[in-house]
Scaffold this active site. Structure first.
Site, PDB file in Angstrom:
ATOM      1  N   GLU A   1      -2.719  10.710  -0.623  1.00  0.00           N
ATOM      2  CA  GLU A   1      -3.475   9.701  -1.384  1.00  0.00           C
ATOM      3  C   GLU A   1      -4.985   9.696  -1.159  1.00  0.00           C
ATOM      4  O   GLU A   1      -5.570   8.637  -0.958  1.00  0.00           O
ATOM      5  CB  GLU A   1      -2.936   8.306  -1.049  1.00  0.00           C
TER       6      GLU A   1
ATOM      7  N   GLU B   1       8.879   9.944  -3.922  1.00  0.00           N
ATOM      8  CA  GLU B   1       9.104   8.567  -3.440  1.00  0.00           C
ATOM      9  C   GLU B   1       9.562   7.688  -4.599  1.00  0.00           C
ATOM     10  O   GLU B   1       8.979   6.634  -4.859  1.00  0.00           O
ATOM     11  CB  GLU B   1       7.815   8.000  -2.818  1.00  0.00           C
TER      12      GLU B   1
HETATM   13  C1  GLA Z   1       3.105   5.356  -0.044  1.00  0.00           C
HETATM   14  C2  GLA Z   1       3.317   6.199   1.189  1.00  0.00           C
HETATM   15  C3  GLA Z   1       4.637   5.941   1.829  1.00  0.00           C
HETATM   16  C4  GLA Z   1       4.979   4.472   1.841  1.00  0.00           C
HETATM   17  C5  GLA Z   1       4.937   3.945   0.444  1.00  0.00           C
HETATM   18  C6  GLA Z   1       5.320   2.498   0.371  1.00  0.00           C
HETATM   19  O1  GLA Z   1       3.625   5.841  -1.159  1.00  0.00           O
HETATM   20  O2  GLA Z   1       3.210   7.568   0.957  1.00  0.00           O
HETATM   21  O3  GLA Z   1       4.610   6.407   3.141  1.00  0.00           O
HETATM   22  O4  GLA Z   1       4.090   3.768   2.663  1.00  0.00           O
HETATM   23  O5  GLA Z   1       3.607   4.068   0.010  1.00  0.00           O
HETATM   24  O6  GLA Z   1       6.295   2.140   1.241  1.00  0.00           O
END
Ligand code: GLA
Length: 397
Positions: free
Chosen positions: A161, A272
């Protein structure tokens, strides 16, 4: 014992815990079987999920998944909370359980602005470290962590990110400490990936990001990958986080992002996934903490923002199922480009979406309910690769 034998033995044990015979285990339709020729199926876990109190979660993991990510316990604030403290407990439990059960394992995440203690960026007096100190700090951290887990994880999310919605860099964490100039951050990113390649040989190296579907952000991610490739620095894949909602993103954006990333010659992963069904986060990913303000906890907002405390109405369950089905249809259509699809959690109770962006809500973001019964979405997702024959049309009289 070979890992496949251990796997079989532990599956039988897990099934008998739930009172299922191993025959019914074999009959059961599972995500990992349905997608075995397409991509790996993963779930994010905590070490709590892997201890003796979480037998039901483990049964799900063993039957449905063949890849794991670790939710929090390999982040900098967990592994290295203070300058002289290293805490390997959660991460070690994860690799031990994962390896014993034949899982593909992701290490997550080496370099991030979030869940990272300030001493990474500031000296003992709280003053920002000079650039060469920052480069040195991340190198020592990567060396220590990657050496500890060498041969134990299959891949690392190296940077998480760092790209902004507009395609530049986010002025947070490392970027902020570096002063925010693009040239300096470019140099830093190259350094971080070079360090990862040096200290984690034979381990895949990824960049992981949210809202990658947004064209301006996608352009920033593509720029980052090309920049590494132009200098011959190894990057093996890009993770599309997929914290999505019932109503976003539009599907064509997802198709385009997968195609454009795959065209760079890197693996593409959906890393995710969850589908938010609550207002207003089903409409878009809320960044930051604005909705954590106390006023949104007032009765009148609570009714609107947290409407399904007592259960998911049938029509929303149907929307949730249809959304998951269409997303997995997209992933399946792109199966030659996608290496893995990972859910951010297992059952709804394990999802971060109950606490973010608004605390204490009841969300239904995953494929299993809090009581481990499957959502309707589960069946539809499992059917995507092998659609059931359409029912014969009724003969006209
Ligand atoms: C981001 C991170 C994860 C986690 C999610 C929310 O996407 O990459 O590690 O913290 O947020 O849980």
């Amino acid at each position: 014992m070979k890992s496949s034998m251990i796997l079989k033995a532990s599956m039988v044990a897990a099934f008998s815990l739930l009172g299922l015979s191993s025959a019914s285990a074999q009959d059961a339709r599972t995500l990992k079987d349905a997608y075995k020729d397409a991509f790996k199926i993963g779930a994010a876990v905590s070490s709590f999920d892997l201890n003796e109190r979480s037998a039901k979660t483990q049964e799900l993991l063993l039957t449905q998944f063949n890849a794991l990510s670790i939710g929090n316990e390999m982040k900098p604030e967990s592994l290295h909370p203070q300058p002289d403290v290293w805490n390997w407990r959660g991460g070690d439990a994860y690799v031990e359980w994962g390896k014993a059960h034949g899982m593909w394992l992701l290490g997550h995440t080496l370099c991030w602005h979030n869940q990272t203690p300030a001493f990474f960026w500031n000296d003992g007096n709280g003053n920002p470290k000079p650039k060469r100190e920052l480069f040195n700090t991340i190198e020592r951290y990567i060396e220590t962590v990657c050496t500890h887990y060498l041969g134990k994880v299959d891949a690392w999310d190296v940077i998480n990110e760092i790209v902004s919605e507009e395609g530049g860099y986010r002025d947070l964490g490392w970027v902020h400490a570096l002063g925010g100039k693009t040239e300096d951050v470019d140099e830093f990113i190259k350094h971080v990936f070079r360090c990862a390649a040096k200290y984690a040989p034979d381990t895949e190296l990824y960049y992981n990001e949210f809202n990658v579907w947004r064209p301006s952000k996608l352009a920033g991610v593509i720029r980052l990958v090309k920049m590494l490739q132009a200098d011959g620095i190894r990057i093996d894949g890009v993770g599309i986080q997929a914290h999505w909602g019932l109503n976003y993103p539009e599907n064509h954006y997802i198709d385009e992002a997968i195609d454009q990333l795959a065209a760079l010659g890197v693996k593409v992963m959906i890393t995710e996934i969850d589908v938010d069904v609550l207002p207003i986060s089903k409409e878009g990913q809320v960044i930051g903490k604005s909705l954590q303000e106390a006023q949104y906890q007032l009765e009148e907002f609570e009714k609107f923002l947290d409407p399904y405390k007592d259960g998911l109405p049938a029509e929303v369950e149907a929307q949730h199922a249809a959304r998951y089905q269409e997303l997995f249809q997209i992933f399946y259509n792109h199966r030659d480009q996608i290496d893995r699809v990972t859910f951010w959690g297992t059952h709804d109770g394990s999802s971060w979406k109950n606490g973010s962006p608004i605390p204490r809500r009841t969300n239904y973001a995953l494929l299993w309910n809090r009581d481990y019964t499957p959502h309707k979405a589960f069946d539809l997702v499992v059917d995507v690769p092998n659609p059931k024959p359409a029912k014969a049309a009724k003969k006209r009289k």
